[in-house]
Every structure is written in C-alpha cells, then in structure tokens.
Design a protein around this motif. Structure first.
Motif, PDB file in Angstrom:
ATOM      1  N   ALA A 124       0.825  -1.218   0.000  1.00  0.00           N
ATOM      2  CA  ALA A 124       0.000   0.000   0.000  1.00  0.00           C
ATOM      3  C   ALA A 124       0.856   1.265   0.000  1.00  0.00           C
ATOM      4  CB  ALA A 124      -0.924  -0.008   1.211  1.00  0.00           C
ATOM      5  N   GLY A 125       2.171   1.112  -0.096  1.00  0.00           N
ATOM      6  CA  GLY A 125       3.060   2.262  -0.199  1.00  0.00           C
ATOM      7  C   GLY A 125       3.885   2.555   1.030  1.00  0.00           C
ATOM      8  N   MET A 126       3.683   1.797   2.107  1.00  0.00           N
ATOM      9  CA  MET A 126       4.463   2.005   3.317  1.00  0.00           C
ATOM     10  C   MET A 126       5.862   1.433   3.144  1.00  0.00           C
ATOM     11  SD  MET A 126       3.460   0.761   7.184  1.00  0.00           S
ATOM     12  CE  MET A 126       1.978   1.757   7.216  1.00  0.00           C
ATOM     13  N   ASP A 127       6.836   2.037   3.792  1.00  0.00           N
ATOM     14  CA  ASP A 127       8.189   1.479   3.790  1.00  0.00           C
ATOM     15  C   ASP A 127       8.148   0.068   4.355  1.00  0.00           C
ATOM     16  OD1 ASP A 127      11.275   1.913   3.777  1.00  0.00           O
ATOM     17  OD2 ASP A 127      10.823   1.205   5.808  1.00  0.00           O
ATOM     18  N   ARG A 128       8.776  -0.886   3.662  1.00  0.00           N
ATOM     19  CA  ARG A 128       8.675  -2.292   4.055  1.00  0.00           C
ATOM     20  C   ARG A 128       9.208  -2.539   5.467  1.00  0.00           C
ATOM     21  NH1 ARG A 128       8.653  -7.638   1.869  1.00  0.00           N
ATOM     22  NH2 ARG A 128       8.507  -8.975   3.716  1.00  0.00           N
ATOM     23  N   ALA A 129      10.330  -1.922   5.817  1.00  0.00           N
ATOM     24  CA  ALA A 129      10.888  -2.135   7.156  1.00  0.00           C
ATOM     25  C   ALA A 129       9.927  -1.641   8.233  1.00  0.00           C
ATOM     26  CB  ALA A 129      12.239  -1.443   7.286  1.00  0.00           C
ATOM     27  N   SER A 130       9.329  -0.470   8.018  1.00  0.00           N
ATOM     28  CA  SER A 130       8.361   0.057   8.989  1.00  0.00           C
ATOM     29  C   SER A 130       7.132  -0.844   9.083  1.00  0.00           C
ATOM     30  CB  SER A 130       7.928   1.473   8.583  1.00  0.00           C
ATOM     31  OG  SER A 130       9.020   2.363   8.631  1.00  0.00           O
ATOM     32  N   ALA A 131       6.658  -1.300   7.924  1.00  0.00           N
ATOM     33  CA  ALA A 131       5.480  -2.170   7.908  1.00  0.00           C
ATOM     34  C   ALA A 131       5.765  -3.485   8.630  1.00  0.00           C
ATOM     35  CB  ALA A 131       5.052  -2.438   6.466  1.00  0.00           C
ATOM     36  N   ASP A 132       6.935  -4.050   8.403  1.00  0.00           N
ATOM     37  CA  ASP A 132       7.283  -5.305   9.071  1.00  0.00           C
ATOM     38  C   ASP A 132       7.448  -5.121  10.573  1.00  0.00           C
ATOM     39  OD1 ASP A 132       7.141  -6.731   6.761  1.00  0.00           O
ATOM     40  OD2 ASP A 132       9.281  -7.052   6.511  1.00  0.00           O
ATOM     41  N   ASN A 133       7.983  -3.978  10.989  1.00  0.00           N
ATOM     42  CA  ASN A 133       8.087  -3.699  12.427  1.00  0.00           C
ATOM     43  C   ASN A 133       6.704  -3.653  13.068  1.00  0.00           C
ATOM     44  OD1 ASN A 133      10.885  -3.580  12.584  1.00  0.00           O
ATOM     45  ND2 ASN A 133      10.967  -1.388  12.137  1.00  0.00           N
ATOM     46  N   MET A 134       5.744  -3.069  12.366  1.00  0.00           N
ATOM     47  CA  MET A 134       4.373  -3.048  12.872  1.00  0.00           C
ATOM     48  C   MET A 134       3.801  -4.461  12.951  1.00  0.00           C
ATOM     49  SD  MET A 134       2.934   0.299  10.846  1.00  0.00           S
ATOM     50  CE  MET A 134       1.275   0.158  11.474  1.00  0.00           C
ATOM     51  N   GLY A 135       4.100  -5.283  11.936  1.00  0.00           N
ATOM     52  CA  GLY A 135       3.655  -6.668  11.949  1.00  0.00           C
ATOM     53  C   GLY A 135       4.240  -7.440  13.123  1.00  0.00           C
ATOM     54  N   MET A 136       5.505  -7.175  13.440  1.00  0.00           N
ATOM     55  CA  MET A 136       6.137  -7.847  14.575  1.00  0.00           C
ATOM     56  C   MET A 136       5.454  -7.467  15.885  1.00  0.00           C
ATOM     57  SD  MET A 136      10.225  -8.029  13.752  1.00  0.00           S
ATOM     58  CE  MET A 136      10.488  -6.609  12.706  1.00  0.00           C
ATOM     59  N   LEU A 137       5.084  -6.199  16.020  1.00  0.00           N
ATOM     60  CA  LEU A 137       4.369  -5.768  17.229  1.00  0.00           C
ATOM     61  C   LEU A 137       2.999  -6.444  17.326  1.00  0.00           C
ATOM     62  CD1 LEU A 137       5.246  -1.958  17.229  1.00  0.00           C
ATOM     63  CD2 LEU A 137       6.218  -3.750  18.677  1.00  0.00           C
ATOM     64  N   ALA A 138       2.373  -6.669  16.174  1.00  0.00           N
ATOM     65  CA  ALA A 138       1.081  -7.371  16.163  1.00  0.00           C
ATOM     66  C   ALA A 138       1.236  -8.790  16.711  1.00  0.00           C
ATOM     67  CB  ALA A 138       0.514  -7.413  14.745  1.00  0.00           C
ATOM     68  N   THR A 139       2.357  -9.448  16.408  1.00  0.00           N
ATOM     69  CA  THR A 139       2.568 -10.808  16.931  1.00  0.00           C
ATOM     70  C   THR A 139       2.726 -10.796  18.451  1.00  0.00           C
ATOM     71  OG1 THR A 139       5.008 -10.902  16.810  1.00  0.00           O
ATOM     72  CG2 THR A 139       3.781 -11.407  14.789  1.00  0.00           C
ATOM     73  N   VAL A 140       3.242  -9.707  18.990  1.00  0.00           N
ATOM     74  CA  VAL A 140       3.381  -9.603  20.449  1.00  0.00           C
ATOM     75  C   VAL A 140       1.997  -9.538  21.097  1.00  0.00           C
ATOM     76  CG1 VAL A 140       4.297  -8.245  22.370  1.00  0.00           C
ATOM     77  CG2 VAL A 140       5.629  -8.476  20.264  1.00  0.00           C
ATOM     78  N   ILE A 141       1.098  -8.776  20.521  1.00  0.00           N
ATOM     79  CA  ILE A 141      -0.274  -8.691  21.031  1.00  0.00           C
ATOM     80  C   ILE A 141      -0.911 -10.076  21.047  1.00  0.00           C
ATOM     81  CG2 ILE A 141      -2.597  -7.805  20.538  1.00  0.00           C
ATOM     82  CD1 ILE A 141      -1.242  -5.270  19.403  1.00  0.00           C
ATOM     83  N   ASN A 142      -0.786 -10.798  19.926  1.00  0.00           N
ATOM     84  CA  ASN A 142      -1.355 -12.147  19.852  1.00  0.00           C
ATOM     85  C   ASN A 142      -0.712 -13.096  20.861  1.00  0.00           C
ATOM     86  OD1 ASN A 142      -3.199 -11.586  17.821  1.00  0.00           O
ATOM     87  ND2 ASN A 142      -1.813 -12.159  16.174  1.00  0.00           N
ATOM     88  N   SER A 143       0.594 -12.968  21.030  1.00  0.00           N
ATOM     89  CA  SER A 143       1.318 -13.851  21.954  1.00  0.00           C
ATOM     90  C   SER A 143       0.875 -13.623  23.396  1.00  0.00           C
ATOM     91  CB  SER A 143       2.823 -13.627  21.821  1.00  0.00           C
ATOM     92  OG  SER A 143       3.277 -13.975  20.528  1.00  0.00           O
ATOM     93  N   LEU A 144       0.674 -12.363  23.765  1.00  0.00           N
ATOM     94  CA  LEU A 144       0.219 -12.053  25.126  1.00  0.00           C
ATOM     95  C   LEU A 144      -1.194 -12.588  25.359  1.00  0.00           C
ATOM     96  CD1 LEU A 144       1.544  -8.380  25.464  1.00  0.00           C
ATOM     97  CD2 LEU A 144       2.484 -10.431  26.548  1.00  0.00           C
ATOM     98  N   ALA A 145      -2.042 -12.473  24.338  1.00  0.00           N
ATOM     99  CA  ALA A 145      -3.408 -12.995  24.463  1.00  0.00           C
ATOM    100  C   ALA A 145      -3.399 -14.513  24.596  1.00  0.00           C
ATOM    101  CB  ALA A 145      -4.242 -12.576  23.245  1.00  0.00           C
ATOM    102  N   LEU A 146      -2.559 -15.182  23.806  1.00  0.00           N
ATOM    103  CA  LEU A 146      -2.470 -16.630  23.866  1.00  0.00           C
ATOM    104  C   LEU A 146      -1.871 -17.095  25.188  1.00  0.00           C
ATOM    105  CD1 LEU A 146      -2.918 -19.301  22.428  1.00  0.00           C
ATOM    106  CD2 LEU A 146      -0.695 -19.005  21.295  1.00  0.00           C
TER     107      LEU A 146
END
Length: 240
Positions: A67-89
């Motif tokens: 969608a036009g976001m810098d790939r490194a920034s987008a992937d960093n956001m994705g990594m933070l999303a995995t932390v949210i899921n991990s804490l919930a699990l």
C-alpha cells in the motif's frame, strides 16, 4: 495411534488469522480459548511445547508495504502485532493451567522476556510453554521463517503448522476444484513447484537442517494432539 506422544519437544506455528475466527479482524475470544484448549491437551501429555504466532489478524507487513508504506516500517508493525497475539495466547493458556512465558525478539521488558535460547530451554525443561513473539526481530523475514529458526535453536523434533487448510495441495483448492491433496512431499519438491505452504526461506532453512514439517487443519478438534501422537493427518514435508 495410541495416545502416546511421538515427540518430546515440538514447536507449533499458528497464523494470526486463526485467532480472528469469522470476525475478519482482531482476536475472537472463543477462538483463542479453543486454541489454548487444544495446546493444553498436548502439554498435559508431557510434551515440551513452544509456539510462534503470526500477526496477520491485526497487521500484515507485506500488505502495508504494497500500500506504499516502507517495508521495514510495515514489518516492524507486523512484529508488534505478533506480540499482542502472543500475550493474548499466553493469558488463555495460563487460564487452562499451562504455565507460559512470552519471549520477544524485540526488547520490551515490561510485557515480555527477551529471547534467550538457554532460558527458553530451561522453561521447557521446567514444564512451561514458551511463545516466541516479534518474529526474528528483523524486517523482511516472515513468522514462518522465525518458527523454523526457533525450532532449530531449541532442537525441536518437528514443526507443526496448524493452519486454515487441511494440508498441501498441488494448486489452490479454493480456486481449483481439481486440486489434488498431497500427503507426503520433499522440501525440494515444494521449492521446485513453488507450493506456497510456507515462506520459501522457511522451507529452505528447514531443508538445510533436516527439520520435518507437518501442515494440518487447526479447526478440527484434537488435531494437534493427534499429530503429536503420530497420527497421519495433513501433509508431512521432509528430506527425501
């Protein structure tokens, strides 16, 4: 299959999408309860359980990049999303009576331990489940690759990918009605045929280190325990 575990130490890879159920976004409480119950059943067999969970139910780095976001920034956001899921699990597993620790590849000491291989091994030896969050801690690498990497570091005997489909097909079964199910296949054949069951980097890493992979449907109750006890479900990927 007699209910006796075939493996002592495993790693389970879960997609973030698996946690959202039919919501289309986020975490569905009923779904994370179901996943925790399935994992707890395996833990009660005496198996050392570690997990990697994706973040696609919250944010996908590749989607952000396209969608036009810098790939490194987008992937960093994705990594933070995995932390949210991990804490919930982690919370859901603790409620099932499974002592659980979250280790993050990105430092965030107030919510998770840093990833330390020897400490993770110690947790497993003590009967605790361990969830590895934030992927590898680097952009451009998927959680599939992180799962294979952690499985290798911890000397897991197999990596189970519990996913939305019941295994590997020669083509997308959602698009092609004549798609053929594949019960067993070599890593090299997966690479040569470009079968998108996992990230190609993950497949190559598993092949180089002779880590067997098993892909199966998460949504059939008892499937994780069945796989751990040697049941022939889904697709097995291995060195031929």
């Amino acid at each position: 299959m007699d209910g006796t575990p075939e493996f002592d130490r495993i790693l389970i890879k879960l997609s973030g999408e698996a946690l959202m159920g039919d919501q289309g976004f986020g975490i569905k409480p009923e779904m994370i309860y179901y996943v925790a119950k399935e994992v707890a059943a395996v833990h009660k067999l005496g198996v050392q359980v570690s997990m990697v969970v994706g973040g696609g139910n919250i944010f996908r780095g590749v989607a952000g990049s396209s969608a036009g976001m810098d790939r490194a920034s987008a992937d960093n956001m994705g990594m933070l999303a995995t932390v949210i899921n991990s804490l919930a699990l982690c919370d859901a597993l603790e409620k099932q009576g499974v002592p659980t620790r979250v280790q993050s590849a990105l430092p965030m000491n107030q919510v998770a331990e840093p990833f330390i291989r020897r400490k993770a091994e110690r947790h497993l030896e003590k009967g605790r489940a361990v969830i590895f969050a934030a992927g590898t801690g680097n952009p451009y690498f998927t959680t599939d690759t992180a799962a294979v990497l952690r499985a290798q570091e911890l000397h897991a005997q197999i990596l189970f990918k519990a996913t939305q489909v019941n295994g590997v097909y020669d083509k997308d079964p959602a698009v092609h009605k004549d798609a053929t199910f594949i019960k067993k296949i070599s890593y090299m054949e997966v690479l040569e045929r470009q079968l998108r069951v996992m990230d190609m980097t993950a497949i190559s890493l598993a092949m180089d280190n002779d880590l067997p992979l098993q892909i199966f449907d998460l949504h059939t109750p008892g499937n994780i325990a069945k796989a751990v006890c040697g049941g022939e479900i889904g697709t097995r990927i291995y060195n031929s």
